[in-house]
Design a protein around this motif. Structure first.
Motif, PDB file in Angstrom:
ATOM      1  N   LYS A  27      53.673  36.029  47.082  1.00 15.44           N
ATOM      2  CA  LYS A  27      54.740  35.035  47.096  1.00 15.44           C
ATOM      3  C   LYS A  27      54.245  33.719  47.680  1.00 15.44           C
ATOM      4  O   LYS A  27      54.627  32.636  47.204  1.00 15.44           O
ATOM      5  N   ARG A  28      53.404  33.803  48.677  1.00 15.19           N
ATOM      6  CA  ARG A  28      52.893  32.602  49.335  1.00 15.19           C
ATOM      7  C   ARG A  28      52.060  31.759  48.376  1.00 15.19           C
ATOM      8  O   ARG A  28      52.153  30.529  48.365  1.00 15.19           O
ATOM      9  N   VAL A  29      51.239  32.405  47.547  1.00 14.41           N
ATOM     10  CA  VAL A  29      50.357  31.680  46.635  1.00 14.41           C
ATOM     11  C   VAL A  29      51.039  31.327  45.318  1.00 14.41           C
ATOM     12  O   VAL A  29      50.885  30.209  44.799  1.00 14.41           O
ATOM     13  N   LEU A  30      51.790  32.258  44.766  1.00 14.02           N
ATOM     14  CA  LEU A  30      52.300  32.105  43.402  1.00 14.02           C
ATOM     15  C   LEU A  30      53.719  31.558  43.332  1.00 14.02           C
ATOM     16  O   LEU A  30      54.180  31.180  42.245  1.00 14.02           O
ATOM     17  N   GLY A  31      54.421  31.550  44.443  1.00 19.24           N
ATOM     18  CA  GLY A  31      55.794  31.066  44.419  1.00 19.24           C
ATOM     19  C   GLY A  31      56.677  31.924  43.526  1.00 19.24           C
ATOM     20  O   GLY A  31      56.557  33.152  43.497  1.00 19.24           O
ATOM     21  N   GLU A  32      57.555  31.279  42.771  1.00 21.01           N
ATOM     22  CA  GLU A  32      58.477  32.012  41.898  1.00 21.01           C
ATOM     23  C   GLU A  32      57.755  32.774  40.795  1.00 21.01           C
ATOM     24  O   GLU A  32      58.263  33.772  40.279  1.00 21.01           O
ATOM     25  N   THR A  33      56.547  32.328  40.433  1.00 16.64           N
ATOM     26  CA  THR A  33      55.782  33.017  39.390  1.00 16.64           C
ATOM     27  C   THR A  33      55.418  34.436  39.822  1.00 16.64           C
ATOM     28  O   THR A  33      55.193  35.313  38.978  1.00 16.64           O
ATOM     29  N   ALA A  34      55.371  34.682  41.123  1.00 15.82           N
ATOM     30  CA  ALA A  34      55.047  36.013  41.616  1.00 15.82           C
ATOM     31  C   ALA A  34      55.999  37.069  41.071  1.00 15.82           C
ATOM     32  O   ALA A  34      55.617  38.233  40.908  1.00 15.82           O
ATOM     33  N   TYR A  35      57.208  36.682  40.763  1.00 13.51           N
ATOM     34  CA  TYR A  35      58.201  37.636  40.258  1.00 13.51           C
ATOM     35  C   TYR A  35      58.008  37.951  38.769  1.00 13.51           C
ATOM     36  O   TYR A  35      58.625  38.879  38.248  1.00 13.51           O
ATOM     37  N   ARG A  36      57.166  37.178  38.110  1.00 13.37           N
ATOM     38  CA  ARG A  36      57.015  37.344  36.659  1.00 13.37           C
ATOM     39  C   ARG A  36      55.672  37.940  36.239  1.00 13.37           C
ATOM     40  O   ARG A  36      55.487  38.287  35.062  1.00 13.37           O
ATOM     41  N   VAL A  37      54.715  38.070  37.160  1.00 17.60           N
ATOM     42  CA  VAL A  37      53.398  38.599  36.821  1.00 17.60           C
ATOM     43  C   VAL A  37      53.407  40.118  36.983  1.00 17.60           C
ATOM     44  O   VAL A  37      53.780  40.627  38.043  1.00 17.60           O
ATOM     45  N   PRO A  38      53.002  40.878  35.959  1.00 21.49           N
ATOM     46  CA  PRO A  38      52.905  42.330  36.139  1.00 21.49           C
ATOM     47  C   PRO A  38      51.797  42.686  37.131  1.00 21.49           C
ATOM     48  O   PRO A  38      50.676  42.192  37.037  1.00 21.49           O
ATOM     49  N   ILE A  39      52.144  43.546  38.072  1.00 18.62           N
ATOM     50  CA  ILE A  39      51.239  43.988  39.138  1.00 18.62           C
ATOM     51  C   ILE A  39      51.258  45.508  39.145  1.00 18.62           C
ATOM     52  O   ILE A  39      52.294  46.115  38.892  1.00 18.62           O
ATOM     53  N   SER A  40      50.134  46.136  39.429  1.00 16.82           N
ATOM     54  CA  SER A  40      50.157  47.592  39.592  1.00 16.82           C
ATOM     55  C   SER A  40      49.044  48.041  40.506  1.00 16.82           C
ATOM     56  O   SER A  40      48.064  47.324  40.732  1.00 16.82           O
ATOM     57  N   SER A  41      49.214  49.245  41.040  1.00 14.73           N
ATOM     58  CA  SER A  41      48.190  49.855  41.892  1.00 14.73           C
ATOM     59  C   SER A  41      47.713  51.160  41.271  1.00 14.73           C
ATOM     60  O   SER A  41      48.476  52.122  41.177  1.00 14.73           O
ATOM     61  N   ILE A  42      46.447  51.191  40.859  1.00 14.47           N
ATOM     62  CA  ILE A  42      45.908  52.437  40.292  1.00 14.47           C
ATOM     63  C   ILE A  42      45.556  53.444  41.384  1.00 14.47           C
ATOM     64  O   ILE A  42      45.227  54.589  41.075  1.00 14.47           O
ATOM     65  N   LYS A  43      45.664  53.043  42.665  1.00 12.30           N
ATOM     66  CA  LYS A  43      45.497  54.026  43.734  1.00 12.30           C
ATOM     67  C   LYS A  43      46.570  55.105  43.662  1.00 12.30           C
ATOM     68  O   LYS A  43      46.384  56.190  44.208  1.00 12.30           O
ATOM     69  N   SER A  44      47.667  54.808  43.020  1.00 12.65           N
ATOM     70  CA  SER A  44      48.700  55.824  42.835  1.00 12.65           C
ATOM     71  C   SER A  44      48.207  56.969  41.961  1.00 12.65           C
ATOM     72  O   SER A  44      48.778  58.064  41.978  1.00 12.65           O
ATOM     73  N   VAL A  45      47.141  56.731  41.207  1.00 12.92           N
ATOM     74  CA  VAL A  45      46.581  57.739  40.294  1.00 12.92           C
ATOM     75  C   VAL A  45      45.264  58.306  40.817  1.00 12.92           C
ATOM     76  O   VAL A  45      45.052  59.520  40.809  1.00 12.92           O
ATOM     77  N   VAL A  46      44.348  57.437  41.282  1.00 11.28           N
ATOM     78  CA  VAL A  46      42.997  57.892  41.655  1.00 11.28           C
ATOM     79  C   VAL A  46      42.748  57.843  43.157  1.00 11.28           C
ATOM     80  O   VAL A  46      41.625  58.074  43.606  1.00 11.28           O
ATOM     81  N   GLY A  47      43.775  57.586  43.948  1.00  8.72           N
ATOM     82  CA  GLY A  47      43.607  57.565  45.389  1.00  8.72           C
ATOM     83  C   GLY A  47      42.813  56.357  45.863  1.00  8.72           C
ATOM     84  O   GLY A  47      42.486  55.446  45.096  1.00  8.72           O
ATOM     85  N   HIS A  48      42.523  56.360  47.156  1.00 14.10           N
ATOM     86  CA  HIS A  48      41.833  55.241  47.795  1.00 14.10           C
ATOM     87  C   HIS A  48      40.430  55.692  48.190  1.00 14.10           C
ATOM     88  O   HIS A  48      40.245  56.389  49.185  1.00 14.10           O
ATOM     89  N   SER A  49      39.451  55.286  47.400  1.00 11.77           N
ATOM     90  CA  SER A  49      38.060  55.682  47.629  1.00 11.77           C
ATOM     91  C   SER A  49      37.308  54.688  48.505  1.00 11.77           C
ATOM     92  O   SER A  49      36.108  54.467  48.340  1.00 11.77           O
ATOM     93  N   LEU A  50      38.027  54.082  49.434  1.00 14.73           N
ATOM     94  CA  LEU A  50      37.457  53.188  50.441  1.00 14.73           C
ATOM     95  C   LEU A  50      36.637  52.071  49.795  1.00 14.73           C
ATOM     96  O   LEU A  50      37.169  51.277  49.040  1.00 14.73           O
TER      97      LEU A  50
END
Length: 422
Positions: free
Chosen positions: A326-349
């Motif tokens: 939000k700090r960098v993108l402003g209102e555009t932050a709400y429109r960019v698709p974001i995802s975390s693949i750690k939900s699938v493959v975990g966090h391998s540090l």
């Protein structure tokens, strides 16, 4: 300015070895998380992890190599073999200048498994303070020194350019690629075998994260335990894996007719100087890394087509990260698709940054944004488009990936499609 492009991708990740199995898994949003099989996890608070079903012999490693190499090196070798094959670069060709090819590998914890296993043997399970070196394998120096990973790759491919290991905690995977980018831009190499690898699933690592309650204790439902940005998250899920990308100077790649995935157009790293494990809630330090990476790419917020989130699934990180966007993108932050693949493959540090950059290269090439699995009850403070549950088609020209690591490390990198201008 010399331009740097990606011409090969290799991935060893939970849920299936190889680039294509990895891609299918993250697009399906099917978590590869289970009760730990590498050792008996019963004594520990967190008893689940994202493990790789990795057979080193099936990936061409000999019995001698397996004995010499820790698991994190084995994973790196397998990923690098795939990336080189994918790139079509013939290292044995007469016109291939191996003095202009280098290696950079990231790792947060190095040879954790080998070091712990050998200490247990040498110390008689910790009973003996003074250990007898005759009881350990003769390859302990290679295990102790993280640089052995880059040395193994350089020796395997007989390349003589710059070689280094980057270890900046959980940003190691992005920073490794950033170092390789710098080497190519300054003209010290034309090709870099770059990526990261970690195999931290061992009793000592699990104990350390248990002590600070960073990992989840949802042991009864492993596949639902990694829940980035979800109100019901309970901590991150430990993982392992490796990703290696073949980075190449653009004119060099074009001259040999290489297929190009994308270009690295921006990279930045910052340190917060704030706390060993804590993050400022306003997301300032991460936002600075994002801002400088985007400036290097000459992008405005509206140009971003996808963000690969750090998305560890801890309350502190998820809210810090949301604030940074939000700090960098402003209102555009709400429109960019974001995802975390750690939900699938975990966090391998340290490895996960390169695995996520591999995902970004595939997103740009294939026009699909992978979902955040298990995102069913959104945290009200994480109110951006975190692509819950299902993948979506998208024409992504610019993809941003971010990383955040213990010690205060914050990194960001931008991959861009070449477009007509190239």
């Amino acid at each position: 300015m010399r331009r740097t492009v990606v011409t090969g991708v290799g991935v060893m990740a939970p849920g299936g070895t190889g680039r294509e199995q990895f891609w299918a898994r993250i697009v399906d949003g099917k978590p590869a998380i289970r009760r730990i099989q590498a050792f008996d996890p019963s004594p520990y608070r967190s008893q689940i992890a994202a493990e790789c079903d990795f057979d080193p012999a099936a990936h061409g490693l000999t019995a001698r190599e397996v004995r010499r190499m820790d698991r994190f090196v084995q994973l790196a070798v397998a990923a690098a073999d795939e990336a080189l094959a994918d790139s079509g670069l013939d290292l044995a060709a007469a016109d291939t200048d191996t003095d202009r090819i280098g290696v950079t590998l990231g790792s947060a914890v190095g040879a954790t498994i080998r070091l712990e296993d050998e200490y247990v043997v040498a110390s008689n399970h910790g009973a003996d303070w003074h250990v007898d070196r005759r009881h350990v394998l003769p390859f302990m120096y290679q295990s102790l020194v993280p640089s052995s990973a880059a040395a193994e790759l350089a020796a395997r491919y007989r390349v003589h350019g710059p070689a280094a290991v980057v270890s900046t905690g959980c940003t190691s995977g992005i920073d490794s690629l950033g170092h390789a980018l710098t080497v190519i831009e300054e003209g010290s190499a034309d090709v870099m075998i770059a990526g990261a690898s970690d195999a931290p699933i061992s009793p000592i690592t699990v104990t350390c994260f248990d002590a600070i309650r960073a990992t989840t204790n949802r042991n009864d439902e492993p596949e639902q335990a990694s829940r980035p940005f979800d109100a019901d998250r309970a901590g991150f899920v430990l993982g392992e894996g490796s990703a290696v990308l073949l980075l190449e100077e653009y004119e060099h790649a074009r001259a040999r007719g290489a297929e190009i995935y994308c270009e690295i157009t921006g990279y930045a790293a910052r340190a917060n100087g704030f706390h060993m494990t804590g993050l400022r809630p306003d997301g300032f330090e991460l936002s600075e890394a994002i801002l400088h990476a985007m400036d290097g790419s000459r992008l405005v917020p509206e140009d971003l087509g996808y963000i690969s989130a750090h998305g560890s699934g801890t309350r502190q990180n998820d809210r810090h990260e949301t604030a940074a966007y939000k700090r960098v993108l402003g209102e555009t932050a709400y429109r960019v698709p974001i995802s975390s693949i750690k939900s699938v493959v975990g966090h391998s540090l340290g490895a996960i940054g390169s695995i996520e950059m591999a995902a970004c290269a595939l997103v740009i090439q294939r026009g699909t944004v992978p979902p955040t699995a298990n995102l069913t009850t959104r945290d009200p403070e994480c109110d951006l488009d975190y692509t819950p549950l299902e993948a979506r088609d998208a024409d992504v020209r610019h993809a941003l990936s971010v990383g955040s690591g213990f010690g205060g490390f914050q990194s960001a990198m931008v991959f861009s499609g070449l477009g007509e201008a190239a």
